[in-house]
Design an enzyme around this catalytic site. Structure first.
Site, short mmCIF file in Angstrom:
data_model
loop_
_atom_site.label_atom_id
_atom_site.label_comp_id
_atom_site.label_asym_id
_atom_site.label_seq_id
_atom_site.Cartn_x
_atom_site.Cartn_y
_atom_site.Cartn_z
N HIS A 107 7.08 22.35 3.72
CA HIS A 107 8.11 23.38 3.78
C HIS A 107 9.14 23.15 2.68
O HIS A 107 9.48 24.07 1.95
CB HIS A 107 8.78 23.37 5.16
CG HIS A 107 9.78 24.47 5.35
ND1 HIS A 107 10.27 24.82 6.59
CD2 HIS A 107 10.43 25.28 4.48
CE1 HIS A 107 11.15 25.82 6.48
NE2 HIS A 107 11.26 26.10 5.20
N GLU A 135 13.03 27.55 -2.25
CA GLU A 135 13.32 26.17 -1.88
C GLU A 135 14.15 25.48 -2.95
O GLU A 135 15.07 24.71 -2.64
CB GLU A 135 12.01 25.40 -1.62
CG GLU A 135 11.29 25.83 -0.36
CD GLU A 135 12.13 25.61 0.89
OE1 GLU A 135 12.61 24.48 1.10
OE2 GLU A 135 12.33 26.58 1.65
N HIS A 165 17.86 24.61 -1.77
CA HIS A 165 17.99 23.19 -1.45
C HIS A 165 18.02 22.28 -2.67
O HIS A 165 18.83 21.35 -2.74
CB HIS A 165 16.86 22.77 -0.51
CG HIS A 165 16.75 23.61 0.72
ND1 HIS A 165 17.69 23.58 1.72
CD2 HIS A 165 15.82 24.53 1.11
CE1 HIS A 165 17.35 24.43 2.68
NE2 HIS A 165 16.23 25.02 2.33
#
Length: 278
Positions: free
Chosen positions: A78, A136, A140
């Site tokens: 993920h 992502e 992040h």
């Protein structure tokens, strides 16, 4: 591509050594500092030398069955999330580095093999792999302080992207969720169910620390592992840690762990993914 198997020599190492990934960056820091430690919070330690405030790294993994993503015998990536040490988190920390065409950036940084691996093991169940990677990274990756461009002595564009995804994949390869569950007798099934304690007890064998499991409509679909990091993220020196701010939401019993192929539907099964973030 065959699923990754942790070498016996690696598995036999102490946890603090078993989760040390070969260095991809030569940090010019006086000594490695453990993220989330009192030393890391001090003003004398540069944010290029230890990630802060996001010192609690989570690696969540997906088990997608409808639609299927990834190999039948492996969970998929993920992301790699730099949560704050108290369980809160920041997102989208640098809009100037919300890159597109991550495939091109990775290939320009000599990571063609990494891209090939990610296409198989880092997939989205509702979009293209590229759009998932873009998200992502922007959400992040830009919040990892030790890979800010100013932390590099000879920075080239996209170098921090290559480091982020390489370290995330290298860490994933040490976390054999499927094999660990299988060794405990927990295998995908269209009829067998499991208890939360069975799954959590088995997963503790992956890092030595408790994992967090996520279910939707009683179906297991996501797992979180937690780590602190010694020094810059680029060094890949991960120390398994208790997860703060996330908790398991699966029922105590009757958990479905469906196969990715064949008859994978229980009667009245209506799983829809719910998670903190994509």
């Amino acid at each position: 591509m065959a699923s990754f198997v942790i070498p016996a020599a690696l598995a036999a190492l102490p946890l603090s050594s078993a989760f040390t990934i070969p260095r991809v960056f030569a940090a010019s820091c006086p000594s490695a500092v453990d993220s989330c430690s009192s030393d890391a919070n001090g003003s004398s330690v540069d944010a290029c030398c230890v990630n802060k405030p996001g010192g609690l790294f989570l690696q969540p993994q997906f088990w997608d069955t409808d639609p299927v993503t990834g190999p039948d015998d492996s969970w998929t990536i993920h992301g790699l999330w730099p949560d704050n040490c108290d369980g809160t988190y920041e997102e989208n920390c640098d809009s100037s580095r919300e890159y597109s065409d991550l495939t091109g950036i990775l290939e320009d940084n000599g990571k063609s093999d990494l891209v090939d691996y990610m296409k198989e093991y880092w997939q989205s169940n509702n979009g293209s792999p590229e759009s998932f990677w873009d998200h992502e990274w922007s959400t992040h990756g830009t919040c990892v302080s030790t890979i800010n461009p100013e932390c590099y002595s000879d920075y080239s564009e996209g170098q921090e992207v290559a480091d982020y995804f390489q370290v995330a994949v290298d860490l994933f390869k040490t976390l054999d969720t499927y094999g660990t569950l299988k060794s405990a007798g927990i295998t995908p099934s269209s009829s067998q169910t499991y208890t939360s304690s069975e799954i959590l007890n088995a997963l503790k064998g992956v890092t030595g620390e408790a994992a967090v499991i996520q279910c939707s409509s009683g179906e297991l679909y996501q797992i979180y592992y937690g780590f602190h990091v010694n020094g810059p993220l680029q060094n890949g020196d991960f120390v398994p840690s208790t997860i703060v701010g996330q908790s398991s939401n699966c029922p105590s019993s009757g958990i479905k762990y469906l196969p990715k192929s064949g008859d994978k539907k229980f009667p009245n099964s209506t799983m829809s993914r719910t998670s903190r973030a994509q």
